[in-house]
Design a protein around this motif. Sequence first.
Motif, PDB file in Angstrom:
ATOM      1  N   UNK A 187     -27.379 -27.244 -26.704  1.00  0.00           N
ATOM      2  CA  UNK A 187     -28.119 -26.339 -25.725  1.00  0.00           C
ATOM      3  C   UNK A 187     -27.612 -26.296 -24.393  1.00  0.00           C
ATOM      4  N   UNK A 188     -28.360 -25.677 -23.533  1.00  0.00           N
ATOM      5  CA  UNK A 188     -28.182 -25.612 -22.147  1.00  0.00           C
ATOM      6  C   UNK A 188     -26.631 -25.067 -21.726  1.00  0.00           C
ATOM      7  N   UNK A 189     -25.961 -25.801 -20.911  1.00  0.00           N
ATOM      8  CA  UNK A 189     -24.804 -25.483 -20.210  1.00  0.00           C
ATOM      9  C   UNK A 189     -23.540 -25.700 -21.278  1.00  0.00           C
ATOM     10  N   UNK A 190     -23.727 -26.572 -22.166  1.00  0.00           N
ATOM     11  CA  UNK A 190     -22.688 -26.409 -23.323  1.00  0.00           C
ATOM     12  C   UNK A 190     -22.912 -25.129 -24.266  1.00  0.00           C
ATOM     13  N   UNK A 191     -24.160 -24.860 -24.697  1.00  0.00           N
ATOM     14  CA  UNK A 191     -24.343 -23.712 -25.307  1.00  0.00           C
ATOM     15  C   UNK A 191     -23.639 -22.276 -24.706  1.00  0.00           C
ATOM     16  N   UNK A 192     -24.112 -22.174 -23.453  1.00  0.00           N
ATOM     17  CA  UNK A 192     -23.517 -21.212 -22.565  1.00  0.00           C
ATOM     18  C   UNK A 192     -21.783 -21.214 -22.402  1.00  0.00           C
ATOM     19  N   UNK A 193     -21.236 -22.500 -22.442  1.00  0.00           N
ATOM     20  CA  UNK A 193     -19.834 -22.638 -22.492  1.00  0.00           C
ATOM     21  C   UNK A 193     -19.408 -22.064 -23.899  1.00  0.00           C
ATOM     22  N   UNK A 194     -20.134 -22.416 -24.921  1.00  0.00           N
ATOM     23  CA  UNK A 194     -19.479 -22.216 -26.129  1.00  0.00           C
ATOM     24  C   UNK A 194     -19.614 -20.541 -26.357  1.00  0.00           C
TER      25      UNK A 194
END
Length: 105
Positions: free
Chosen positions: A46-53
């Motif tokens: 979720x969050x920043x990790x999701x966007x980074x992925x």
Amino acid sequence: AAASVCVLRLLRPNSPPRGALRQHAPVDTAGVLATGKVAVIIGSGSGIGRCAALRCVALGMKVMLADIDVPDATSVQVECEAAGAPKGSVVVQRCDCRVEVDVRA
């Protein structure tokens, strides 16, 4: 905190407000975020990790989604594949980064 922001504005009156988008990336990512490279993203469910992925997939990178919540990471995997990631280029690994054995796996 408010006083320090005011002081910074006095010293640099043309600086954008905190959190505002800037034209240039604060870190040079040339050659790091590139097609064919591999990204291991902790907290990718979720969050920043999701966007980074999703960003790494858009750049043609292979991605390991490491998260303590496997169902959330799996939903990001599906989202990455729907965004064009080839099958097998995005994998999910359960990982609690507070536990050394998980990190070593």
